[in-house]
Design a protein around this motif. Structure first.
Motif, short mmCIF file in Angstrom:
data_model
loop_
_atom_site.label_atom_id
_atom_site.label_comp_id
_atom_site.label_asym_id
_atom_site.label_seq_id
_atom_site.Cartn_x
_atom_site.Cartn_y
_atom_site.Cartn_z
N HIS A 174 0.88 -1.18 0.00
CA HIS A 174 0.00 0.00 0.00
C HIS A 174 0.91 1.22 0.00
O HIS A 174 1.48 1.57 1.03
CB HIS A 174 -0.91 -0.01 1.22
CG HIS A 174 -1.81 1.19 1.31
ND1 HIS A 174 -2.59 1.63 0.26
CD2 HIS A 174 -2.05 2.05 2.33
CE1 HIS A 174 -3.27 2.70 0.63
NE2 HIS A 174 -2.95 2.99 1.88
N SER A 175 1.03 1.87 -1.16
CA SER A 175 2.09 2.86 -1.33
C SER A 175 1.60 4.29 -1.41
O SER A 175 2.39 5.21 -1.18
CB SER A 175 2.88 2.53 -2.61
OG SER A 175 3.42 1.23 -2.54
N LEU A 176 0.31 4.50 -1.74
CA LEU A 176 -0.20 5.86 -1.94
C LEU A 176 -1.53 6.03 -1.24
O LEU A 176 -2.26 5.06 -1.00
CB LEU A 176 -0.40 6.15 -3.43
CG LEU A 176 0.82 6.12 -4.35
CD1 LEU A 176 0.38 6.36 -5.78
CD2 LEU A 176 1.83 7.16 -3.92
N SER A 177 -1.87 7.26 -0.96
CA SER A 177 -3.20 7.60 -0.47
C SER A 177 -3.76 8.73 -1.32
O SER A 177 -3.08 9.72 -1.60
CB SER A 177 -3.15 8.03 1.00
OG SER A 177 -4.43 8.34 1.48
N ASN A 178 -5.00 8.57 -1.74
CA ASN A 178 -5.74 9.58 -2.50
C ASN A 178 -5.14 9.86 -3.87
O ASN A 178 -4.96 11.01 -4.28
CB ASN A 178 -5.87 10.89 -1.70
CG ASN A 178 -7.19 11.60 -2.02
OD1 ASN A 178 -8.23 10.96 -2.06
ND2 ASN A 178 -7.15 12.89 -2.24
N ASN A 179 -4.86 8.80 -4.61
CA ASN A 179 -4.42 8.91 -6.00
C ASN A 179 -5.64 9.07 -6.90
O ASN A 179 -6.62 8.32 -6.78
CB ASN A 179 -3.62 7.66 -6.38
CG ASN A 179 -3.24 7.66 -7.85
OD1 ASN A 179 -2.89 8.70 -8.40
ND2 ASN A 179 -3.31 6.51 -8.48
#
Length: 413
Positions: A174-179
């Motif tokens: 889980h590498s990004l938030s809100n892409n």
């Protein structure tokens, strides 16, 4: 004496329709779990439970809320700092998998599982080096507290495959938030495919589960940019055909993307005025109810709902066709919900409706700062259907209005 309006309003029918469309578009073998951190209100969980593959929780408290909805709904347990008591409770309440975030945590899981005579299914959460697409928050590819850095992966794999009481089922990424970019998200999943197949070859593993996390975004500008879910799932269908056949599950953990649009924060204007050239709209409420705007440093989209009735025996001031800054009732200049937004007209007694407030609104707010009253929480309609299939039957909610939160009223081989 009438109290000013201040409430969260949730559209459960709209939530069910949106979640159903999202889940239906996923190609096999992808599954959608709901990340409860976005909003753990019981009526929302009751609405989502029959529609999603299960819930992702990040604390013992969230696990208890999930089990209060159903003792059979599948649950995944994440979070960067799990206690022994949380791990024990997770095993006792039959979570499907734990997401391990360090070598020490693997030892902690092993110790608890061995003591209880259980075996814990585990995914290793890996903090990749990147690079990744631009997004609101980076969870990997930069120094963060999340996951196991790639350099430490050999030690983590060795621990996960040798320690008693653990079965390694795969990897969590889980590498990004809100892409907001469907294309960028597909590129990231292609990176995940290359990474995991490389680890399988390097460590002699045979994964069954790959969890690709959440991170699909919601835009809070007006008008918003929308994540193109249809285009994403079309591309995903082609991409998963390149995945190894032994990956029996590709799991998503979305929160904001599922529930943001179902909620609104509605609050009454108490005053309008100018100070040092800036026009202010003061409302009953603020960031102690709805912290998302100040947390993310954005002006949250809202609309003005005019109310013509004016009972006070006093002149009714108004602001017309000019930028306004919307602030709450707290004794701090940081209590700002929107800044420099042009409105046609706003007066005391009118209502402001903040849209897309269903995720990370009430859930992350400092509710009791200054001890102001809590907002109402209104759910329309109440969830009343039984959970189907593998889920336990749930009692219908007895009222359209729920008490406010916190108040009375298989494996790697």
């Amino acid at each position: 004496m009438r109290e000013p309006v201040c409430r969260y309003v949730y559209d459960l029918d709209g939530l069910a329709a949106h979640a159903s469309r999202v889940v239906a578009a996923l190609p096999w073998p992808c599954r959608m779990f709901y990340a409860m951190k976005a909003n753990s209100a019981k009526p929302l969980l009751q609405t989502l439970a029959p529609l999603v593959a299960g819930f992702e929780v990040a604390s013992g408290g969230e696990l208890a809320k999930a089990r209060a909805v159903s003792d059979a709904v599948p649950v995944l347990f994440g979070g960067p700092a799990k206690t022994e008591s949380e791990i024990a409770e997770a095993l006792r309440l039959r979570v499907e998998r734990l997401h391990a975030e360090s070598v020490l945590e693997l030892h902690r899981i092993s110790a608890v599982a061995t003591r209880l005579g259980r075996t814990a299914d585990v995914l290793l959460r890996v903090n990749l080096a990147g690079p990744f697409p631009a997004a609101t928050i980076a969870m990997a590819g930069a120094p963060t507290q999340f996951g196991i850095e790639e350099a430490a992966l050999p030690e983590a794999v060795r621990a996960a495959t040798e320690l008693p009481g653990i079965r390694l089922a795969g990897f969590h990424l889980h590498s990004l938030s809100n892409n907001l970019s469907a294309g960028a998200h597909l590129e990231m999943l292609e990176l995940y495919r290359r990474k995991v197949t490389g680890w399988e070859a390097a460590f002699g593993l045979h994964c069954e589960v790959v969890n690709v996390g959440g991170g699909i975004g919601v835009d809070y500008t007006d008008p918003p940019e929308r994540f193109d879910w249809a285009a994403f799932t079309r591309g995903l269908a082609a991409l998963v055909r390149t995945f190894p056949e032994h990956w029996r599950e590709i799991d998503f953990e979305c929160g904001r993307f599922l529930v943001a649009a179902c909620g609104s924060y509605v609050t009454e204007v108490l005053d309008v005025k100018r100070n040092h050239g800036t026009a202010y709209v003061l409302v009953r409420g603020g960031t102690h109810h709805f912290r998302l705007p100040v947390s993310w440093q954005h002006s949250h989209p809202f609309s003005v709902r005019p109310v013509d009735e004016w009972r006070l025996q006093a002149p009714r001031p108004e602001l017309r066709a000019e930028p306004v800054t919307v602030v709450g009732e707290l004794c701090t200049p940081k209590d700002v919900l929107a800044r420099d937004v042009v409105v046609e007209r706003v007066r005391p007694g009118d209502l402001l409706v903040f849209h897309q407030a269903g995720a990370y609104g009430w859930e992350i707010s400092h509710h009791d700062f200054l001890s102001h009253p809590h907002p109402e929480h209104v759910f329309t309609p109440p969830p009343s259907w039984p959970l189907a299939g593998r889920l336990a039957r749930l009692p219908p909610a007895g009222s359209r209005r729920e008490p406010e939160p916190g108040r009375s009223a298989s494996h790697v081989r």
